[in-house]
Design a protein around this motif. Structure first.
Motif, short mmCIF file in Angstrom:
data_model
loop_
_atom_site.label_atom_id
_atom_site.label_comp_id
_atom_site.label_asym_id
_atom_site.label_seq_id
_atom_site.Cartn_x
_atom_site.Cartn_y
_atom_site.Cartn_z
N ARG A 161 0.86 -1.19 0.00
CA ARG A 161 0.00 0.00 0.00
C ARG A 161 0.89 1.23 0.00
N GLN A 162 0.96 1.92 -1.12
CA GLN A 162 1.89 3.04 -1.25
C GLN A 162 1.21 4.33 -0.82
N ASN A 214 -2.46 11.29 4.95
CA ASN A 214 -1.82 10.33 4.05
C ASN A 214 -2.67 10.16 2.80
N VAL A 215 -2.02 10.16 1.65
CA VAL A 215 -2.72 9.88 0.39
C VAL A 215 -1.90 8.85 -0.38
N ASP A 226 -5.04 4.75 7.91
CA ASP A 226 -4.09 5.82 7.59
C ASP A 226 -4.65 6.75 6.52
N GLY A 227 -5.31 6.17 5.53
CA GLY A 227 -5.80 6.95 4.40
C GLY A 227 -6.99 7.85 4.75
N ARG A 228 -7.68 7.53 5.83
CA ARG A 228 -8.84 8.36 6.23
C ARG A 228 -8.48 9.39 7.30
N LEU A 229 -7.23 9.36 7.75
CA LEU A 229 -6.84 10.17 8.92
C LEU A 229 -6.77 11.67 8.62
N GLY A 283 -11.91 10.72 8.02
CA GLY A 283 -12.53 11.42 6.88
C GLY A 283 -13.89 10.87 6.48
N LYS A 284 -14.16 9.63 6.85
CA LYS A 284 -15.48 9.08 6.56
C LYS A 284 -16.36 9.00 7.80
N GLY A 285 -15.90 9.59 8.87
CA GLY A 285 -16.70 9.56 10.10
C GLY A 285 -16.65 8.22 10.82
N HIS A 286 -15.72 7.33 10.44
CA HIS A 286 -15.56 6.06 11.15
C HIS A 286 -14.76 6.28 12.42
N PRO A 287 -14.72 5.27 13.29
CA PRO A 287 -13.92 5.43 14.52
C PRO A 287 -12.43 5.56 14.18
N PRO A 288 -11.79 6.64 14.61
CA PRO A 288 -10.34 6.74 14.37
C PRO A 288 -9.58 5.75 15.25
N GLN A 289 -8.38 5.37 14.84
CA GLN A 289 -7.64 4.44 15.70
C GLN A 289 -6.95 5.16 16.86
#
Lengths: 386, 386
Positions: A161-162, A214-215, A226-229, A283-289
């Protein structure tokens, strides 16, 4: 009292005296940063980020505010400590050292080096030392060499995953202005162009107006933890780095775009229930880690005040003044410690101190005084023009 | 209702159905663990700790509770997924995989391997597979090989400060009993002796009666962030591993000592203001570096209930019953989600859900059902004898 005066007086009569009084290690050089509510040292380890940032802070004030000999002396103590003890054989900076200066934790990322380069450049200017100027330049070039793989052998990702991370282009956009006097002009332009493009065209999302941490390497968003952070304070801090670049380039449209991003991130990350800006979001409103996601951190709020003050300087419009006042009221009523001086760093969601420390592994003599100085400078202009 | 019945019914009618209904990846095998409050999948990455723990859980219940074919089938799906995708060329287990099974994060520590060994051993017993038994044994031996340097090349410490960590001896004390049937008797005795000595004589402090997470290699306490760190849930969980060893060795005095340690850690870490057990503490009362220190975590409270139930089984005295009731009341009134089933994992200090997820990167189908099963077994004995 005018804002200008609040910032100036707090800087000179509260924040700096606290660090001057409690943080100096007169035996080994450098600084204690682990200071409890009263300023007592509770741990003597020396974290390179914070050593370098304190060198930078006192050098900067010496260069730009007042030529106080004690400030230069304080900066020298940390600069010498870092030069003697901070680097490995490759010129990369360790993450932490013992009080005496023995290395504790490997140079596992490149940010120690970024803050060391900033520190040495300001200190070189303050002291007139060629040696420190050379060291600043070499450290900067070493960062550029490591840019493609900033974690080196400590990278745990398999490469399947880059993703690329926002922090380095963001920091470079500030670092290159800090080092402008000692770098080749082409190098300065190249790095400004690189970091502006990464920050404003890659990490800042066109549709939402939000900055992601992260993108994917192709610039697309990635649907993973990481990508939603989102780290709102990080994004807002980057926007005042952008405003500084906009000022240098006399690009009012660019300043305008950075300003809109500040407001957009604030709207997105303001806690409507308890006030303050969230530390992390998904970014999607999910639970962050990040379990600390809902906490209110000193640096997030101070960098936001700096960003809003700079935005106000160039666009004295209602929205900015409204947000400035809102963040100012929250920040100044929650973070300062009225009994012992200096500021609390970590509040819970409700706004009460979660840790009462004044300094630790990540909080040192940096965000509070830097913000005081930056806001003072902005309001000096704003309030003179009014 | 008797405690036995509460645990049994919650396990069979609430917890297991939740994971059976929402976690199965019927396309690629293995399990989704990132489930939101309603059980919807919000992320498809597969974390090896949690994949292995769910294999273990369903295999264990199949072996010890009831031979339900669906349980064996669920366990097989994860076991096959892990065997095919979980290992690198050295037989070390990755930390995480994509949904399809491609490796994402390197085997940067040895705990993925510990949970994989547990999983394969239970699944070998459930399925009667020699291949999985061999895999369990090889994975175990690989852990012992890596024991001296569990982070391998990912170790960031320079070696200046020699600390050893509690987690590995603690986990080995449980793992070796899990694998007892397939290891040489001398190996079992040797590892029990090693881990009992480390846990009870090195990490458990004689004077304070508290367990530290890191001590110097000579066994002394070290005055640093890592050296002052206390993780009460970890210490208490280890004490039920010790009670299991005490039972196996018919050593009532040893069980007694483990029991006293449970009570001592509880007295030390109970939040008198809001109830519940703190997540992290500093042995000297300094600010811990973990910003989540004051949160109330599901596993801490569930492992404490297991420890107290086992202690009660062997010492039905007033102090233990008192603490059992106190922790039971807090846990059962704060963690279960009465609307959607299963348990919340992360509460803030005040006891409200901080994240409403049912599963994520660290919470899966493990601590809740394991504790339900263990407490059910203990209270079956306690309540029959009464």
């Amino acid at each position: 009292m005018k804002y200008r005066q609040i910032y100036q007086e707090t800087l000179l009569n509260d924040i700096l005296p606290f660090w001057e009084r409690y943080s100096l290690d007169t035996q080994y050089g450098g600084y204690y940063t682990c200071l409890d509510q009263q300023g007592r040292v509770y741990d003597t380890d020396k974290f390179v980020w914070l050593q370098a940032r304190q060198v930078w802070m006192f050098s900067k004030l010496y260069n730009q505010f007042e030529k106080r000999p004690t400030w230069l002396q304080i900066a020298r103590s940390g600069a010498d400590f870092l030069r003697k003890n901070g680097m490995d054989a490759n010129g990369s900076f360790y993450f932490s050292l013992t009080r005496e200066g023995k290395p504790l934790v490997q140079p596992y990322n490149v940010f120690s080096d970024c803050f060391a380069a900033m520190a040495f450049a300001q200190y070189a200017k303050a002291s007139g030392s060629d040696e420190y100027e050379k060291l600043a330049k070499n450290t900067y070039l070493n960062i550029l060499d490591r840019k493609g793989n900033p974690k080196g052998i400590y990278e745990k990702s398999m490469g399947e995953r880059q993703l690329k991370n926002f922090a380095l282009p963001m920091i470079l956009s500030n670092l290159v202005l800090e080092l402008e006097d000692i770098l080749e002009p082409e190098e300065v332009e190249r790095t400004i162009a690189f970091s502006v493009d990464e920050v404003m065209e890659v990490f800042l999302q066109k549709d939402s107006g939000i900055i992601y941490e992260n993108v994917s390497t192709d610039g697309s968003l990635h649907d993973s933890f990481d990508g939603r952070l989102i780290n709102p304070g990080h994004g807002i801090e980057a926007m005042w780095f952008m405003i500084d670049i906009g000022v240098r380039q006399k690009d009012h449209k660019f300043i305008q775009r950075a300003t809109e991003t500040i407001i957009r991130i604030l709207e997105y990350s303001w806690d409507e229930e308890f006030g303050g800006i969230f530390y992390f979001m998904d970014g999607k409103g999910h639970p962050p880690q990040q379990l600390e996601w809902d906490q209110k951190l000193w640096w997030v709020h101070l960098e936001t005040l700096v960003a809003l003050a700079k935005a106000w300087e160039h666009n004295p419009v209602k929205t900015i003044k409204h947000w400035y006042k809102k963040v100012h009221d929250y920040t100044w009523s929650h973070f300062p410690d009225p009994v012992n001086g200096e500021w609390f760093g970590y509040l819970n969601r409700q706004g009460q101190p979660l840790l009462t420390l004044k300094g630790g592994k990540w909080k040192g003599c940096f965000h509070v005084p830097r913000a005081m100085y930056q806001c003072y400078k902005s309001f000096e202009k704003i309030e003179t023009e009014q």
